[in-house]
Scaffold this active site. Structure first.
Site, PDB file in Angstrom:
ATOM      1  N   ASN A   9       0.874  -1.172   0.000  1.00 12.37           N
ATOM      2  CA  ASN A   9       0.000   0.000   0.000  1.00 12.37           C
ATOM      3  C   ASN A   9       0.913   1.224   0.000  1.00 12.37           C
ATOM      4  O   ASN A   9       1.477   1.575   1.027  1.00 12.37           O
ATOM      5  CB  ASN A   9      -0.895  -0.015   1.247  1.00 12.37           C
ATOM      6  CG  ASN A   9      -1.728   1.257   1.369  1.00 12.37           C
ATOM      7  OD1 ASN A   9      -1.788   2.057   0.430  1.00 12.37           O
ATOM      8  ND2 ASN A   9      -2.365   1.447   2.515  1.00 12.37           N
ATOM      9  N   TRP A  10       1.037   1.833  -1.163  1.00  5.18           N
ATOM     10  CA  TRP A  10       1.926   3.002  -1.283  1.00  5.18           C
ATOM     11  C   TRP A  10       1.374   4.224  -0.553  1.00  5.18           C
ATOM     12  O   TRP A  10       2.070   5.197  -0.380  1.00  5.18           O
ATOM     13  CB  TRP A  10       2.121   3.369  -2.761  1.00  5.18           C
ATOM     14  CG  TRP A  10       3.029   2.474  -3.529  1.00  5.18           C
ATOM     15  CD1 TRP A  10       3.749   1.413  -3.053  1.00  5.18           C
ATOM     16  CD2 TRP A  10       3.357   2.588  -4.927  1.00  5.18           C
ATOM     17  NE1 TRP A  10       4.491   0.857  -4.054  1.00  5.18           N
ATOM     18  CE2 TRP A  10       4.269   1.556  -5.225  1.00  5.18           C
ATOM     19  CE3 TRP A  10       2.954   3.439  -5.944  1.00  5.18           C
ATOM     20  CZ2 TRP A  10       4.790   1.371  -6.507  1.00  5.18           C
ATOM     21  CZ3 TRP A  10       3.467   3.252  -7.218  1.00  5.18           C
ATOM     22  CH2 TRP A  10       4.379   2.228  -7.496  1.00  5.18           C
ATOM     23  N   LYS A  11       0.097   4.198  -0.211  1.00  3.27           N
ATOM     24  CA  LYS A  11      -0.575   5.388   0.336  1.00  3.27           C
ATOM     25  C   LYS A  11      -0.369   6.556  -0.652  1.00  3.27           C
ATOM     26  O   LYS A  11      -0.280   6.318  -1.850  1.00  3.27           O
ATOM     27  CB  LYS A  11      -0.072   5.682   1.742  1.00  3.27           C
ATOM     28  CG  LYS A  11      -0.161   4.428   2.639  1.00  3.27           C
ATOM     29  CD  LYS A  11      -0.013   4.695   4.087  1.00  3.27           C
ATOM     30  CE  LYS A  11      -0.170   3.385   4.859  1.00  3.27           C
ATOM     31  NZ  LYS A  11      -0.147   3.561   6.296  1.00  3.27           N
ATOM     32  N   HIS A 100      -9.556   1.598   5.183  1.00  2.00           N
ATOM     33  CA  HIS A 100      -8.271   1.794   5.865  1.00  2.00           C
ATOM     34  C   HIS A 100      -8.474   2.793   7.009  1.00  2.00           C
ATOM     35  O   HIS A 100      -9.265   3.728   6.888  1.00  2.00           O
ATOM     36  CB  HIS A 100      -7.232   2.317   4.864  1.00  2.00           C
ATOM     37  CG  HIS A 100      -5.839   2.266   5.413  1.00  2.00           C
ATOM     38  ND1 HIS A 100      -5.374   3.186   6.305  1.00  2.00           N
ATOM     39  CD2 HIS A 100      -4.839   1.366   5.229  1.00  2.00           C
ATOM     40  CE1 HIS A 100      -4.118   2.869   6.636  1.00  2.00           C
ATOM     41  NE2 HIS A 100      -3.774   1.762   5.998  1.00  2.00           N
ATOM     42  N   GLU A 102      -6.836   5.213   7.925  1.00  2.00           N
ATOM     43  CA  GLU A 102      -6.598   6.607   7.535  1.00  2.00           C
ATOM     44  C   GLU A 102      -7.830   7.198   6.857  1.00  2.00           C
ATOM     45  O   GLU A 102      -8.091   8.397   6.955  1.00  2.00           O
ATOM     46  CB  GLU A 102      -5.344   6.686   6.637  1.00  2.00           C
ATOM     47  CG  GLU A 102      -4.078   6.459   7.470  1.00  2.00           C
ATOM     48  CD  GLU A 102      -2.926   5.807   6.725  1.00  2.00           C
ATOM     49  OE1 GLU A 102      -2.938   5.765   5.488  1.00  2.00           O
ATOM     50  OE2 GLU A 102      -2.003   5.327   7.413  1.00  2.00           O
ATOM     51  N   GLU A 171      -5.235  -4.249  11.042  1.00  2.00           N
ATOM     52  CA  GLU A 171      -4.204  -3.227  11.137  1.00  2.00           C
ATOM     53  C   GLU A 171      -4.418  -2.421  12.414  1.00  2.00           C
ATOM     54  O   GLU A 171      -5.178  -1.433  12.402  1.00  2.00           O
ATOM     55  CB  GLU A 171      -4.270  -2.276   9.930  1.00  2.00           C
ATOM     56  CG  GLU A 171      -4.050  -2.946   8.594  1.00  2.00           C
ATOM     57  CD  GLU A 171      -3.458  -1.971   7.574  1.00  2.00           C
ATOM     58  OE1 GLU A 171      -2.414  -2.303   7.018  1.00  2.00           O
ATOM     59  OE2 GLU A 171      -4.023  -0.885   7.368  1.00  2.00           O
ATOM     60  N   GLY A 177       2.735   2.808  10.750  1.00  2.00           N
ATOM     61  CA  GLY A 177       3.690   3.896  10.533  1.00  2.00           C
ATOM     62  C   GLY A 177       4.457   4.309  11.770  1.00  2.00           C
ATOM     63  O   GLY A 177       5.117   5.344  11.785  1.00  2.00           O
ATOM     64  N   SER A 216       3.658  -1.668  10.413  1.00  2.00           N
ATOM     65  CA  SER A 216       5.110  -1.738  10.634  1.00  2.00           C
ATOM     66  C   SER A 216       5.717  -3.098  10.288  1.00  2.00           C
ATOM     67  O   SER A 216       6.668  -3.542  10.949  1.00  2.00           O
ATOM     68  CB  SER A 216       5.454  -1.344  12.075  1.00  2.00           C
ATOM     69  OG  SER A 216       5.086   0.002  12.316  1.00  2.00           O
ATOM     70  N   GLY A 237       2.852  -0.919   4.335  1.00  2.00           N
ATOM     71  CA  GLY A 237       2.884   0.507   4.024  1.00  2.00           C
ATOM     72  C   GLY A 237       4.307   0.963   3.755  1.00  2.00           C
ATOM     73  O   GLY A 237       4.872   0.712   2.684  1.00  2.00           O
ATOM     74  N   GLY A 238       4.915   1.622   4.729  1.00  2.00           N
ATOM     75  CA  GLY A 238       6.227   2.260   4.566  1.00  2.00           C
ATOM     76  C   GLY A 238       7.275   1.377   3.902  1.00  2.00           C
ATOM     77  O   GLY A 238       7.966   1.814   2.968  1.00  2.00           O
TER      78      GLY A 238
HETATM   79  P1  13P Z   1       3.069   0.771   7.728  1.00  2.00           P
HETATM   80  O1  13P Z   1       3.579  -0.521   7.155  1.00  2.00           O
HETATM   81  O2  13P Z   1       3.771   1.972   7.225  1.00  2.00           O
HETATM   82  O3  13P Z   1       3.003   0.713   9.232  1.00  2.00           O
HETATM   83  O4  13P Z   1       1.557   0.938   7.226  1.00  2.00           O
HETATM   84  C1  13P Z   1       0.672  -0.129   7.342  1.00  2.00           C
HETATM   85  C2  13P Z   1      -0.539   0.189   6.578  1.00  2.00           C
HETATM   86  O5  13P Z   1      -1.286   1.093   6.928  1.00  2.00           O
HETATM   87  C3  13P Z   1      -0.805  -0.577   5.356  1.00  2.00           C
HETATM   88  O6  13P Z   1      -2.075  -0.347   4.874  1.00  2.00           O
END
Ligand code: 13P
Length: 252
Positions: A9-11, A100, A102, A171, A177, A216, A237-238
């Site tokens: 997930n590049w966000k 998600h 977010e 999640e 993050g 993470s 994510g990251g």
């Molecule tokens: P991180 O891997 O950056 O913690 O993000 C997880 C996430 O929100 C994937 O959708």
């Protein structure tokens, strides 16, 4: 057997240039050989879906699938700024993240919205990745299972048997993050609780649904997480922004 699924997930990250080099690196890496029976996808920002779809097609359609990060709960019409599930399908998406944290936090999405979005995704022949998870406060006050059960029960009520065609992503918000990954045991406990809840509705659905962990995930903790019996992969994510890290997680 549920296949292990690893989804990037590049966000809200990327550019035409960096996307091209990421897809090239990851597809080249995957061609060197990947563990059998797994699925991989990358969920990119909407404006880059066409570009990334074409890049994946050019390099390695057999390994990597395309996904989106959100979708409208409506099929079509006067919804300025929204993207319909049929459009995502047309651009070659196989997966769509819905709910998600977010989006729940910054765009006030509710469990009802999330279920409607998942229906749109299913109706268009794609796989919804339905995100659930508790906040730090909810966990610290011992309410994490109650909170996640509440989120899941809304999805069960609306989606019913069609949940068998969905993925769920657990999640925990405090792990997203932050670098504070849930321990493999803690994540397994919640994944188990989710599966048992689904089994209260239908044993068959419960045994089919893939439950991914997100928060993470890094190359050095993915092996332990993915080894857990109820953890069927990850939503990354990251660490997914770096092609070598994402490849390492895919191989974990
Ligand atoms: P991180 O891997 O950056 O913690 O993000 C997880 C996430 O929100 C994937 O959708």
């Amino acid at each position: 057997m549920r296949p292990l699924t690893v989804i990037a997930n590049w966000k809200m990250n990327g550019s035409l240039a960096s996307n091209a080099s990421w897809v090239k690196s990851v597809c080249r890496g995957m061609e060197q050989g990947m563990p059998a029976g797994r699925k991989y996808a990358v969920c990119v920002p909407s404006p880059y879906l066409a570009q990334c779809g074409q890049l994946i097609e050019d390099y390695s359609p057999a390994f990597l699938s395309l996904g989106a990060q959100d979708v409208s709960m409506y099929a079509a019409g006067a919804y300025t700024g929204e993207v319909a599930a049929a459009m995502l399908k047309e651009l070659g998406c196989s997966f769509v993240i819905v709910g998600h944290s977010e989006r729940r936090q910054y765009h006030r999405e509710t469990d009802e919205h999330v279920a409607e979005k998942a229906l749109q995704v299913l109706d268009n022949g794609m796989t919804p990745v339905i995100c659930v998870g508790e906040s730090a406060d909810e966990r610290n006050s011992g309410r994490e299972v109650e909170v996640v059960r509440g989120q899941i029960s809304k999805q069960v009520a609306v989606l019913q048997d069609r949940l068998a065609d969905c993925l769920i992503a657990y999640e925990p918000i405090w792990a997203i993050g932050t670098g504070k990954v849930a321990s493999a045991d803690l994540a397994q406990d919640m994944h188990r609780a989710i599966r048992l809840q689904l089994a209260e509705f239908d044993e068959d659905v419960a045994s089919h649904v893939g439950i991914l962990y997100g928060g993470s995930v890094k190359p050095d903790n993915a092996v332990e997480l993915f080894a857990m019996p109820d953890i069927d992969g990850g939503l990354i994510g990251g660490a997914s922004l770096n092609p070598q890290d994402f490849l390492a997680i895919c191989q974990a």
